[in-house]
Motif scaffolding. Structure first.
Motif, PDB file in Angstrom:
ATOM      1  N   SER A 151      42.577  38.277  30.691  1.00 55.01           N
ATOM      2  CA  SER A 151      42.703  39.530  31.440  1.00 55.01           C
ATOM      3  C   SER A 151      41.776  39.466  32.650  1.00 55.01           C
ATOM      4  N   VAL A 152      42.357  39.508  33.828  1.00 50.38           N
ATOM      5  CA  VAL A 152      41.600  39.448  35.079  1.00 50.38           C
ATOM      6  C   VAL A 152      41.583  40.841  35.686  1.00 50.38           C
ATOM      7  N   SER A 153      40.390  41.327  36.013  1.00 54.51           N
ATOM      8  CA  SER A 153      40.252  42.695  36.532  1.00 54.51           C
ATOM      9  C   SER A 153      39.416  42.689  37.810  1.00 54.51           C
ATOM     10  N   HIS A 154      40.017  43.132  38.911  1.00 53.01           N
ATOM     11  CA  HIS A 154      39.328  43.324  40.197  1.00 53.01           C
ATOM     12  C   HIS A 154      38.546  42.072  40.621  1.00 53.01           C
ATOM     13  N   LEU A 155      39.184  40.926  40.479  1.00 49.62           N
ATOM     14  CA  LEU A 155      38.557  39.666  40.890  1.00 49.62           C
ATOM     15  C   LEU A 155      38.545  39.562  42.414  1.00 49.62           C
ATOM     16  N   SER A 156      37.353  39.420  42.966  1.00 52.10           N
ATOM     17  CA  SER A 156      37.176  39.159  44.395  1.00 52.10           C
ATOM     18  C   SER A 156      36.273  37.944  44.550  1.00 52.10           C
ATOM     19  N   MET A 157      36.510  37.191  45.622  1.00 45.03           N
ATOM     20  CA  MET A 157      35.696  36.002  45.845  1.00 45.03           C
ATOM     21  C   MET A 157      35.547  35.766  47.337  1.00 45.03           C
ATOM     22  N   ALA A 158      34.345  35.424  47.738  1.00 47.75           N
ATOM     23  CA  ALA A 158      34.069  35.097  49.135  1.00 47.75           C
ATOM     24  C   ALA A 158      33.263  33.807  49.189  1.00 47.75           C
ATOM     25  N   ILE A 159      33.497  33.037  50.226  1.00 46.25           N
ATOM     26  CA  ILE A 159      32.692  31.840  50.483  1.00 46.25           C
ATOM     27  C   ILE A 159      31.832  32.163  51.699  1.00 46.25           C
ATOM     28  N   HIS A 160      30.521  32.290  51.446  1.00 50.20           N
ATOM     29  CA  HIS A 160      29.594  32.809  52.454  1.00 50.20           C
ATOM     30  C   HIS A 160      30.101  34.187  52.897  1.00 50.20           C
ATOM     31  N   SER A 161      30.470  34.370  54.154  1.00 50.92           N
ATOM     32  CA  SER A 161      30.908  35.693  54.608  1.00 50.92           C
ATOM     33  C   SER A 161      32.422  35.833  54.687  1.00 50.92           C
ATOM     34  N   LEU A 162      33.149  34.780  54.310  1.00 55.69           N
ATOM     35  CA  LEU A 162      34.606  34.801  54.428  1.00 55.69           C
ATOM     36  C   LEU A 162      35.243  35.230  53.109  1.00 55.69           C
ATOM     37  N   ALA A 163      35.960  36.354  53.123  1.00 63.90           N
ATOM     38  CA  ALA A 163      36.637  36.852  51.926  1.00 63.90           C
ATOM     39  C   ALA A 163      37.876  35.997  51.654  1.00 63.90           C
ATOM     40  N   ILE A 164      37.983  35.479  50.415  1.00 64.18           N
ATOM     41  CA  ILE A 164      39.103  34.608  50.042  1.00 64.18           C
ATOM     42  C   ILE A 164      40.055  35.336  49.091  1.00 64.18           C
ATOM     43  N   LEU A 165      39.518  35.926  48.027  1.00 63.37           N
ATOM     44  CA  LEU A 165      40.314  36.673  47.055  1.00 63.37           C
ATOM     45  C   LEU A 165      39.877  38.134  47.085  1.00 63.37           C
ATOM     46  N   LYS A 166      40.854  39.033  46.968  1.00 65.07           N
ATOM     47  CA  LYS A 166      40.561  40.455  47.152  1.00 65.07           C
ATOM     48  C   LYS A 166      41.160  41.276  46.011  1.00 65.07           C
ATOM     49  N   ASP A 167      40.320  41.701  45.095  1.00 60.69           N
ATOM     50  CA  ASP A 167      40.665  42.717  44.091  1.00 60.69           C
ATOM     51  C   ASP A 167      41.919  42.331  43.278  1.00 60.69           C
ATOM     52  N   LEU A 168      41.905  41.125  42.704  1.00 64.71           N
ATOM     53  CA  LEU A 168      43.051  40.670  41.907  1.00 64.71           C
ATOM     54  C   LEU A 168      42.956  41.211  40.490  1.00 64.71           C
ATOM     55  N   THR A 169      44.047  41.770  40.008  1.00 66.69           N
ATOM     56  CA  THR A 169      44.124  42.253  38.632  1.00 66.69           C
ATOM     57  C   THR A 169      45.451  41.804  38.031  1.00 66.69           C
ATOM     58  N   PHE A 170      45.374  41.057  36.931  1.00 64.52           N
ATOM     59  CA  PHE A 170      46.584  40.627  36.228  1.00 64.52           C
ATOM     60  C   PHE A 170      46.200  40.187  34.822  1.00 64.52           C
ATOM     61  N   ALA A 171      47.193  40.042  33.974  1.00 60.07           N
ATOM     62  CA  ALA A 171      46.972  39.596  32.595  1.00 60.07           C
ATOM     63  C   ALA A 171      48.035  38.565  32.232  1.00 60.07           C
ATOM     64  N   ILE A 172      47.643  37.587  31.406  1.00 62.93           N
ATOM     65  CA  ILE A 172      48.573  36.542  30.950  1.00 62.93           C
ATOM     66  C   ILE A 172      48.629  36.607  29.431  1.00 62.93           C
ATOM     67  N   GLU A 173      49.830  36.679  28.884  1.00 58.48           N
ATOM     68  CA  GLU A 173      50.014  36.827  27.446  1.00 58.48           C
ATOM     69  C   GLU A 173      50.292  35.478  26.789  1.00 58.48           C
ATOM     70  N   PRO A 174      49.911  35.317  25.516  1.00 56.88           N
ATOM     71  CA  PRO A 174      50.212  34.058  24.801  1.00 56.88           C
ATOM     72  C   PRO A 174      51.722  33.833  24.722  1.00 56.88           C
ATOM     73  N   GLY A 175      52.137  32.583  24.856  1.00 58.93           N
ATOM     74  CA  GLY A 175      53.544  32.231  24.746  1.00 58.93           C
ATOM     75  C   GLY A 175      54.381  32.656  25.932  1.00 58.93           C
ATOM     76  N   LYS A 176      53.740  33.023  27.044  1.00 61.16           N
ATOM     77  CA  LYS A 176      54.463  33.467  28.223  1.00 61.16           C
ATOM     78  C   LYS A 176      54.111  32.584  29.429  1.00 61.16           C
ATOM     79  N   VAL A 177      55.021  32.564  30.410  1.00 62.62           N
ATOM     80  CA  VAL A 177      54.798  31.842  31.664  1.00 62.62           C
ATOM     81  C   VAL A 177      54.537  32.855  32.759  1.00 62.62           C
ATOM     82  N   PHE A 178      53.378  32.739  33.394  1.00 64.40           N
ATOM     83  CA  PHE A 178      52.973  33.638  34.469  1.00 64.40           C
ATOM     84  C   PHE A 178      53.026  32.849  35.776  1.00 64.40           C
ATOM     85  N   GLY A 179      53.975  33.196  36.662  1.00 70.49           N
ATOM     86  CA  GLY A 179      54.123  32.494  37.929  1.00 70.49           C
ATOM     87  C   GLY A 179      53.297  33.129  39.022  1.00 70.49           C
ATOM     88  N   VAL A 180      52.678  32.282  39.857  1.00 71.58           N
ATOM     89  CA  VAL A 180      51.938  32.749  41.025  1.00 71.58           C
ATOM     90  C   VAL A 180      52.548  32.073  42.238  1.00 71.58           C
TER      91      VAL A 180
END
Length: 525
Positions: free
Chosen positions: A5-34
């Motif tokens: 379970s991913v909740s409000h994932l954000s990531m920056a490298i130094h001052s550059l924002a790369i990921l912004k407020d990602l929220t998703f969940a992956i269930e067992p036995g399922k395929v989650f496409g990105v």
């Protein structure tokens, strides 16, 4: 219940924002496409879950695997999780595998490092895993090295390595991008069976919407580090609520506006071409064994015609292409370009009439040279570089949608699509009549691919160019060519007008290629 379970994932490298407020969940036995284009943050999301972000990266939010937050777990804890609870399959297996280690030792290594088995037991389990992914012992002993396998076989080794400890989550980062359609179908079927039989979750990262629509239960569409749309795959592709999702779908199904211009004037003639290679001797006495890579191939490419050449890896496409370019000799038969025989020692004036665009433009350029030198490189085929060479470079760059000032930059300053435009400009600089495009769009995002196909169609019309389009992507070949040749085991097994071959394939191999090609779902509003 969610496996991760991913909740409000954000990531920056130094001052550059790369990921912004990602929220998703992956269930067992399922395929989650990105899905999303290069630079959208797909791979960075996977690396964040693996704890493999580059230096200077800062994260916030949470990514819970059970009671462990993957974003804040210490390194020693992540070392126990990687390979054990989360496995990862990378895009390029030859880079991911160690070239000096046998496939058996590499699969066994994960088991030994995590203390799941001693060396002898690990080799036995490695044999079981390789059998599981379709590499049986009689053909693929543990002492084989990666270079002895095909691309699809190497990818199967990477899958065996990733599932050695039966992880809960398997992350596959573009695992089929460089594979031909039948091998891609086999790898996708294998991944689906692993999910169904072992109950693991699969996070599939790709830019191919057709692959996702065929295999994924849920999908997230990423753009500029954000998830702009997500949900059940059927629902997302049916509704397409976000403009970016609709744009990706339209680019995936894009067909350039082309006009048939072929004239009854041969530009390239291949007659009964045969190319053999000598194999290593197994005995001291007796004839040396040979392998026939191209066997009695004949076809004609006419002025202004776009001809496709399709087939699986190892079918002989590249060998035939090298012979057409005059890089390798034939054992029998002949190739004629503009009525003149083609051979490794042919005159530069003849060689300048055919140019080539490769799959990886970055790998085909000297990174120390500026674009002006790179595009002007084919002038070495002339007795002297023309005095107006910079003007001709500028003209070539403008013709492919770049600007004249771009000639004073280095190749690393451009995106993948821009590099391919520069590669096309280099092919145009001598104003050839024939351009050979070797998987020229297979590694590009769908929107960039659509732009390049439009560019090629426009150049063909404006400059009266002929194309020999070599690709394993049948949808691209169908969109850009007038005729198509289907190659199997060194022979042309079917040829004809492109639409006729795709609509009513006569040979079983052609039907197998078409059936193996992932298809976009019908658009419904």
């Amino acid at each position: 219940m969610s496996l991760i379970s991913v909740s409000h994932l954000s990531m920056a490298i130094h001052s550059l924002a790369i990921l912004k407020d990602l929220t998703f969940a992956i269930e067992p036995g399922k395929v989650f496409g990105v899905v999303g284009e290069s630079g959208s943050g797909k791979s960075m999301t996977a690396l964040a879950l693996m704890g493999l972000l580059p230096g200077g990266a800062r994260t916030s939010g949470s990514a819970m695997l059970g009671d462990t937050d993957l974003l804040s777990a210490p390194e020693d804890r992540m070392c126990r999780i990687r390979g054990n609870q989360i496995g990862m399959i990378f895009q390029e297996p030859m880079t991911a595998l160690n070239p000096v280690q046998t496939i058996g030792r590499q699969v066994a290594e994960t088991l030994v490092i995590h203390g799941a088995a001693n060396r002898a037991e690990a080799m036995t389990l490695a044999r079981e895993k390789l059998d599981r992914v379709g590499l049986p012992a009689d053909r693929f002993p543990l002492d084989k090295y990666p270079h002895e396998l095909s691309g699809g076989q190497r990818q199967r080794v990477c899958i065996a390595l990733a599932i050695a400890l039966r992880p809960k989550l398997l992350i596959a980062d573009e695992p089929t991008t460089a594979l031909d359609v039948t091998t891609q179908a086999q790898i996708l079927d294998l991944l689906k069976s692993l999910v169904a039989e072992d109950g693991m979750a699969l996070m599939l990262i790709t830019h191919d919407l057709a692959v996702v629509s065929d295999i994924a239960d849920q999908v997230a569409v990423m753009k500029s580090g954000e998830i702009v749309e997500q949900g059940n795959t059927d629902e997302v592709f049916r509704a397409m609520r976000h403009p970016y999702t609709r744009a990706l779908f339209a680019a995936s199904a894009h067909i350039p506006d082309r006009q048939a211009r072929a004239r009854d004037e041969p530009i390239l003639e291949v007659q009964n071409a045969v190319r053999r290679y000598a194999l290593p001797r197994r005995r001291l006495l007796g004839p040396a064994p040979t392998f026939t890579a191209v066997n009695d191939v004949s076809f004609t490419l006419h002025m202004g015609e776009n001809l496709g050449l399709v087939g699986e890896s190892g079918c002989g496409k590249s060998t035939l292409t090298r012979a057409i370019l005059g890089l390798e000799p034939l054992q029998s038969g002949q190739i004629r370009l503009f009525g003149e025989p083609v051979a490794p020692g042919m005159a530069n004036a003849l060689r300048s009439g055919v140019q080539v665009v490769f799959q990886d433009p970055y790998g085909s350029f000297n990174p120390r040279w500026k674009v002006a030198q790179l595009v002007a490189e084919p002038f070495y085929l002339m007795q002297a570089r023309p005095a107006d060479w910079r003007d001709r470079v500028a003209e070539a760059l403008v013709s492919v949608g770049m600007t004249a000032p771009d000639m004073d930059k280095y190749i690393h300053e451009f995106s993948g699509g821009q590099r391919q435009r520069i590669a096309i400009a280099r092919a145009l600089i001598l104003r050839p009549d024939l351009i050979v495009l070797d998987e020229a769009v297979s590694a590009l995002d769908v929107s960039i691919r659509a732009q390049i196909l439009d560019l090629l169609a426009d150049l063909s019309h404006r400059l009266n160019l002929s194309y020999l389009f070599i690709s394993h992507d049948l949808s691209v070949v169908r969109a850009i060519t007038d005729r198509v040749l289907v190659m199997q085991a060194g022979e042309i097994v079917e040829s004809g007008r492109t639409e006729e071959v795709f609509t009513n394939p006569a040979h079983p191999y052609t039907r197998a290629l078409i059936d193996a090609t992932p298809k976009l779902p019908d658009r419904r509003v």
